[in-house]
Design an enzyme around this catalytic site. Structure first.
Site, mmCIF file in Angstrom:
data_model
loop_
_atom_site.group_PDB
_atom_site.id
_atom_site.type_symbol
_atom_site.label_atom_id
_atom_site.label_comp_id
_atom_site.label_asym_id
_atom_site.label_seq_id
_atom_site.Cartn_x
_atom_site.Cartn_y
_atom_site.Cartn_z
ATOM 1 N N SER A 108 20.803 39.452 8.943
ATOM 2 C CA SER A 108 20.363 38.332 9.773
ATOM 3 C C SER A 108 21.223 38.209 11.026
ATOM 4 O O SER A 108 21.275 39.135 11.829
ATOM 5 C CB SER A 108 20.355 37.046 8.941
ATOM 6 O OG SER A 108 19.667 36.027 9.610
ATOM 7 N N ASP B 256 8.981 38.796 8.531
ATOM 8 C CA ASP B 256 10.292 38.237 8.220
ATOM 9 C C ASP B 256 10.177 36.732 8.015
ATOM 10 O O ASP B 256 9.734 35.994 8.898
ATOM 11 C CB ASP B 256 11.260 38.560 9.358
ATOM 12 C CG ASP B 256 12.662 38.063 9.082
ATOM 13 O OD1 ASP B 256 12.873 36.841 9.189
ATOM 14 O OD2 ASP B 256 13.535 38.889 8.771
ATOM 15 N N HIS C 297 13.647 37.825 3.859
ATOM 16 C CA HIS C 297 14.645 37.881 4.928
ATOM 17 C C HIS C 297 15.937 38.413 4.335
ATOM 18 O O HIS C 297 16.530 37.770 3.468
ATOM 19 C CB HIS C 297 14.865 36.491 5.520
ATOM 20 C CG HIS C 297 15.810 36.442 6.683
ATOM 21 N ND1 HIS C 297 15.538 37.056 7.890
ATOM 22 C CD2 HIS C 297 17.033 35.851 6.822
ATOM 23 C CE1 HIS C 297 16.539 36.835 8.729
ATOM 24 N NE2 HIS C 297 17.459 36.111 8.104
#
Length: 398
Positions: free
Chosen positions: A175, A271, A338
């Site tokens: 991330s 995502d 994610h």
């Protein structure tokens, strides 16, 4: 989604991720880089930066995996103050042990290519993907915007502990940490011995400049505020900032073409963070028409799925334009998730996601060691039965 809610969602997501990896994995103690404080390389609250290091052994003694923690960004004084008293802004609030699993696992069955390496997880406490550097500290708020200094201090500490002799090195992250691995990819390469094999992996870090469902460029404005607040412009690649406003240089689509070091992008085309916070932030859905869909892709209506397919198309366009070399790796699946490298069930397990009968762990390993190239993009949702699509709690934080 208001800035405070965006931050709260990140805290919830990080807590969930830590719970997932804690279920199984090697517990690794924290290391505080106390020497960094004198250099001004400190967390938002002024505390020392930190990382967790599991030493390598045998054939992995001179190989290094440096993985950057994720956790969003803070884009102004208010949101940075919210982070300041948490583990995302202070090493004083960090747990002293964390579990290593997935790409950080120390078992050959769970991590066949990297299990014996020196493995590092760098904790995230600056809120700028390690790009900020503002000398002045407000005497009342006492916020330190020093992410770039933290990056340098941690790298210096690791080099002194043997990384300067690395034969293999991989920088990775999830991330906001995945964005870190892109923004610092060439810089990391430059620190290592010339003969070393050095590559970069970004997991769920390819954030795209997409307007939300209301037609507003919410994420572009947010990233611009991040860069301005943290003074990040001087630490972003000049090849980008010379052509575009600095805030635009937080988007990988404007960075990747200029990166010289081999780079692997691992990302879901749907995502879940980007759907929930870029495509459908709370401010773009005041009546909650997207509430169920963005919590669970299986609850999306036909018209909402068409919008998501459009998002996938825009995402693939931006990714595909960057991939013009066999040195680049690509694993883009059609899952609603994610981050997929830190969780053992997604990285490598009996039912982990696959593309072309290849798991994420095997795809990354084959690419890193030049056994074979890997550049695959999944068919559109819902075709992939190997996905572990996430269902999020019904919460006002989302």
């Amino acid at each position: 989604m208001a800035d405070g809610s965006l931050y709260a969602w990140w805290c919830c997501a990080v807590a969930c991720a830590l719970a997932l990896v804690a279920a199984d994995g090697l517990l690794v103690d924290i290391t505080y880089v106390e020497s960094a404080v004198a250099k001004g390389a400190v967390c938002l609250d002024g505390s020392a930066p930190a990382y967790h290091l599991a030493r390598g052994s045998g054939s992995g003694e001179n190989s290094w995996l440096v993985h950057f923690e994720g956790g969003g960004w803070c884009n102004n004084v208010t949101t940075c103050l919210q982070r300041k008293g948490t583990r995302l802004g202070s090493s004083k609030e960090m747990v002293t042990q964390i579990a290593f699993s997935g790409i950080l696992s120390d078992t050959p069955d769970g991590n066949p290519d990297f299990y014996s390496w020196n493995k590092v997880k760098v904790r995230y406490c600056d809120g700028s993907s390690f790009t900020g550097d503002v000398e002045e500290v407000d005497p009342t708020k006492k916020l330190h915007y020093r992410g770039a200094r933290i990056w340098r201090a941690v790298m210096e500490d690791l080099l002194a502990k043997g990384m300067d002799k690395a034969e293999n090195a991989l920088i990775s992250g999830c991330s906001a940490g995945g964005l870190t691995s892109i923004l610092h990819c060439d810089r990391f390469h430059d620190l290592l011995p010339p003969a070393a094999r050095v590559k970069c992996l970004s997991d769920a870090g390819f954030f795209i400049n997409e307007k939300d469902v209301a037609g507003v460029g919410y994420i572009a404005a947010f990233f611009n505020d991040v860069v301005t607040t943290h003074g990040s412009a001087k630490n972003l690649p000049p090849s980008c900032t010379s052509m575009l406003p600095p805030g635009m240089c937080f988007f990988p689509q404007n960075e990747v073409k200029q990166i010289q070091t081999p780079l692997f992008i691992l990302n879901a085309a749907y995502d879940s963070w980007q759907v929930r916070n870029i495509l459908v932030p709370g401010v773009a859905d005041p009546h909650g028409q997207w509430h169920s869909c963005k919590h669970d892709i299986g609850q999306c209506s036909a018209s909402q799925l068409r919008v998501l397919q459009g998002f996938r198309g825009d995402f693939l366009k931006e990714v595909s334009e960057q991939w013009n070399s066999d040195s680049r790796g690509l694993f883009i699946n059609s899952c609603f998730v994610h981050c997929q490298s830190e969780s053992q069930e997604l990285w490598l397990s009996s039912d982990s996601p696959m593309l072309g009968n290849t798991t994420i762990a095997n795809a990354v390993g084959d690419w890193f060691f030049n056994r074979s190239s890997f550049q695959k993009i999944d068919c559109p949702y819902p075709c992939d039965s190997t996905c572990h699509n996430r269902i999020y709690e019904d919460s006002s934080q989302a």
